[in-house]
Design a protein around this motif. Structure first.
Motif, PDB file in Angstrom:
ATOM      1  N   ILE A  45      -3.338  11.194   7.204  1.00 51.41           N
ATOM      2  CA  ILE A  45      -2.714  10.214   6.315  1.00 51.41           C
ATOM      3  C   ILE A  45      -3.821   9.660   5.404  1.00 51.41           C
ATOM      4  O   ILE A  45      -4.866   9.226   5.887  1.00 51.41           O
ATOM      5  CB  ILE A  45      -2.070   9.066   7.108  1.00 51.41           C
ATOM      6  CG1 ILE A  45      -0.941   9.589   7.999  1.00 51.41           C
ATOM      7  CG2 ILE A  45      -1.546   7.981   6.161  1.00 51.41           C
ATOM      8  CD1 ILE A  45      -0.338   8.535   8.922  1.00 51.41           C
ATOM      9  N   ASP A 105      -6.511  -1.381  -6.167  1.00 53.60           N
ATOM     10  CA  ASP A 105      -7.327  -0.200  -5.885  1.00 53.60           C
ATOM     11  C   ASP A 105      -6.426   1.013  -5.976  1.00 53.60           C
ATOM     12  O   ASP A 105      -5.472   1.120  -5.203  1.00 53.60           O
ATOM     13  CB  ASP A 105      -7.946  -0.316  -4.479  1.00 53.60           C
ATOM     14  CG  ASP A 105      -8.803   0.885  -4.099  1.00 53.60           C
ATOM     15  OD1 ASP A 105      -9.374   0.853  -2.990  1.00 53.60           O
ATOM     16  OD2 ASP A 105      -8.902   1.848  -4.886  1.00 53.60           O
ATOM     17  N   HIS A 146      -3.306   0.359  -3.664  1.00 52.66           N
ATOM     18  CA  HIS A 146      -3.078  -0.971  -3.111  1.00 52.66           C
ATOM     19  C   HIS A 146      -2.710  -1.932  -4.229  1.00 52.66           C
ATOM     20  O   HIS A 146      -3.415  -2.014  -5.234  1.00 52.66           O
ATOM     21  CB  HIS A 146      -4.368  -1.427  -2.397  1.00 52.66           C
ATOM     22  CG  HIS A 146      -4.394  -2.861  -1.995  1.00 52.66           C
ATOM     23  ND1 HIS A 146      -5.564  -3.587  -1.957  1.00 52.66           N
ATOM     24  CD2 HIS A 146      -3.417  -3.710  -1.594  1.00 52.66           C
ATOM     25  CE1 HIS A 146      -5.305  -4.819  -1.562  1.00 52.66           C
ATOM     26  NE2 HIS A 146      -4.006  -4.919  -1.337  1.00 52.66           N
ATOM     27  N   SER A 198      -7.857   4.176  -6.190  1.00 50.92           N
ATOM     28  CA  SER A 198      -8.852   5.242  -6.068  1.00 50.92           C
ATOM     29  C   SER A 198      -8.323   6.479  -5.361  1.00 50.92           C
ATOM     30  O   SER A 198      -8.891   7.559  -5.488  1.00 50.92           O
ATOM     31  CB  SER A 198     -10.091   4.726  -5.332  1.00 50.92           C
ATOM     32  OG  SER A 198      -9.756   4.303  -4.027  1.00 50.92           O
ATOM     33  N   TYR A 226       0.448   5.335   1.093  1.00 54.47           N
ATOM     34  CA  TYR A 226      -0.333   6.363   1.763  1.00 54.47           C
ATOM     35  C   TYR A 226       0.475   7.659   1.721  1.00 54.47           C
ATOM     36  O   TYR A 226       1.692   7.645   1.539  1.00 54.47           O
ATOM     37  CB  TYR A 226      -0.601   5.988   3.229  1.00 54.47           C
ATOM     38  CG  TYR A 226      -1.682   4.955   3.437  1.00 54.47           C
ATOM     39  CD1 TYR A 226      -1.443   3.610   3.203  1.00 54.47           C
ATOM     40  CD2 TYR A 226      -2.952   5.331   3.874  1.00 54.47           C
ATOM     41  CE1 TYR A 226      -2.441   2.655   3.395  1.00 54.47           C
ATOM     42  CE2 TYR A 226      -3.961   4.390   4.077  1.00 54.47           C
ATOM     43  CZ  TYR A 226      -3.685   3.055   3.832  1.00 54.47           C
ATOM     44  OH  TYR A 226      -4.686   2.118   4.028  1.00 54.47           O
ATOM     45  N   TYR A 263       0.838  -1.190   0.000  1.00 56.36           N
ATOM     46  CA  TYR A 263       0.000   0.000   0.000  1.00 56.36           C
ATOM     47  C   TYR A 263       0.879   1.248   0.000  1.00 56.36           C
ATOM     48  O   TYR A 263       1.957   1.260   0.587  1.00 56.36           O
ATOM     49  CB  TYR A 263      -0.877   0.055   1.263  1.00 56.36           C
ATOM     50  CG  TYR A 263      -1.528  -1.253   1.636  1.00 56.36           C
ATOM     51  CD1 TYR A 263      -0.832  -2.193   2.399  1.00 56.36           C
ATOM     52  CD2 TYR A 263      -2.826  -1.551   1.256  1.00 56.36           C
ATOM     53  CE1 TYR A 263      -1.408  -3.401   2.757  1.00 56.36           C
ATOM     54  CE2 TYR A 263      -3.415  -2.756   1.605  1.00 56.36           C
ATOM     55  CZ  TYR A 263      -2.697  -3.672   2.352  1.00 56.36           C
ATOM     56  OH  TYR A 263      -3.280  -4.868   2.709  1.00 56.36           O
ATOM     57  N   PHE A 316      -4.997   7.263   1.979  1.00 51.14           N
ATOM     58  CA  PHE A 316      -4.726   6.120   1.110  1.00 51.14           C
ATOM     59  C   PHE A 316      -4.492   6.593  -0.319  1.00 51.14           C
ATOM     60  O   PHE A 316      -5.202   7.468  -0.828  1.00 51.14           O
ATOM     61  CB  PHE A 316      -5.933   5.181   1.154  1.00 51.14           C
ATOM     62  CG  PHE A 316      -5.923   4.083   0.140  1.00 51.14           C
ATOM     63  CD1 PHE A 316      -6.629   4.213  -1.047  1.00 51.14           C
ATOM     64  CD2 PHE A 316      -5.222   2.908   0.370  1.00 51.14           C
ATOM     65  CE1 PHE A 316      -6.647   3.195  -1.982  1.00 51.14           C
ATOM     66  CE2 PHE A 316      -5.235   1.884  -0.557  1.00 51.14           C
ATOM     67  CZ  PHE A 316      -5.945   2.030  -1.732  1.00 51.14           C
TER      68      PHE A 316
END
Lengths: 111, 114
Positions: free
Chosen positions: B43, B56, B48, B58, B35, B33, B45
């Motif tokens: 923090i 993901d 992934h 997004s 971040y 991941y 996202f």
């Protein structure tokens, strides 16, 4: 409205005090509730987690989740100077990999 | 067990330049991941990976950001061209399976765009 609200502090307490940290949230889909501790220039480190509502205790640390109020808390008993760090709440929905963080509360425990 | 390694730890670049951040996850962790923490904000996202595939993305802010994960091992995050608002701390994390409890974060790369 932010999904997760957390007072950034800073919070300063004397050694031995009980510390109360908390977060509120708006997303009812959150199922996992976590507290991370972050020391300066380091990454977040998982401290405690709770699934759904309830309490969890680990040594001097107690995590509480009240889903009806959308409110989570972390209590630190007998605080130590080594507890000085930024504490971040984080939440996750069931089936999701994404963590949603609060801003973090900077805690200083004064000897 | 070695932790999640990120480098550089700190990068200062001029607006318009390109920067590449690297993350080496814990060996055997399929999930990786990214971040980001912008000053004064939470923090957030970014994306992934599961092995070499983007599961993901997004949270990626725009198409100036490109993430890759070669052979399901290390990952790079490239910002091209960098803008002032890209300044912040970029964290990488990895996990072996599903769930938050497997997350291990790296120490982050502090990016400053001037």
């Amino acid at each position: 409205q932010k999904e997760v609200e957390q007072d950034p502090g800073p919070l300063s307490v004397p050694e031995g005090a009980i510390v109360s940290l908390n977060c509120t949230y708006s997303n009812s889909a959150f199922q996992y509730f976590m507290w991370y501790r972050q020391y300066s220039r380091k990454g977040p480190e998982l401290l405690m987690y709770t699934y759904s509502s309830g309490n969890k205790e680990d040594g001097r640390f107690t995590a509480q989740v009240d889903k009806s109020s959308k409110y989570i808390s972390l209590f630190i008993r007998d605080s130590q100077p080594s507890d000085s760090a930024t504490y971040l709440c984080a939440m996750q929905g069931a089936g999701s990999y994404q963590l949603t963080f609060g801003k973090g509360t900077k805690l200083s425990v004064i000897p | 067990e070695a932790g999640v390694t990120q480098f550089p730890s700190h990068s200062v670049i001029e607006k318009g330049q390109t920067v590449t951040l690297r993350c080496d996850p814990i060996s055997g962790h399929d999930n990786l991941y990214w971040y980001r923490r912008v000053m004064g904000k939470e923090i957030k996202f970014l994306l992934h990976f599961v092995k070499e595939s983007k599961q993901d993305e997004s949270g990626m802010p725009n198409n100036r950001f490109l993430a890759e994960r070669t052979g399901g091992t290390y990952s790079t995050l490239k910002v091209q061209p960098a803008e002032l608002e890209d300044s912040g701390v970029y964290f990488c994390a990895s996990s072996q399976g599903r769930g938050f409890y497997g997350y291990t974060f790296g120490s982050g790369t502090r990016l400053t765009v001037v």
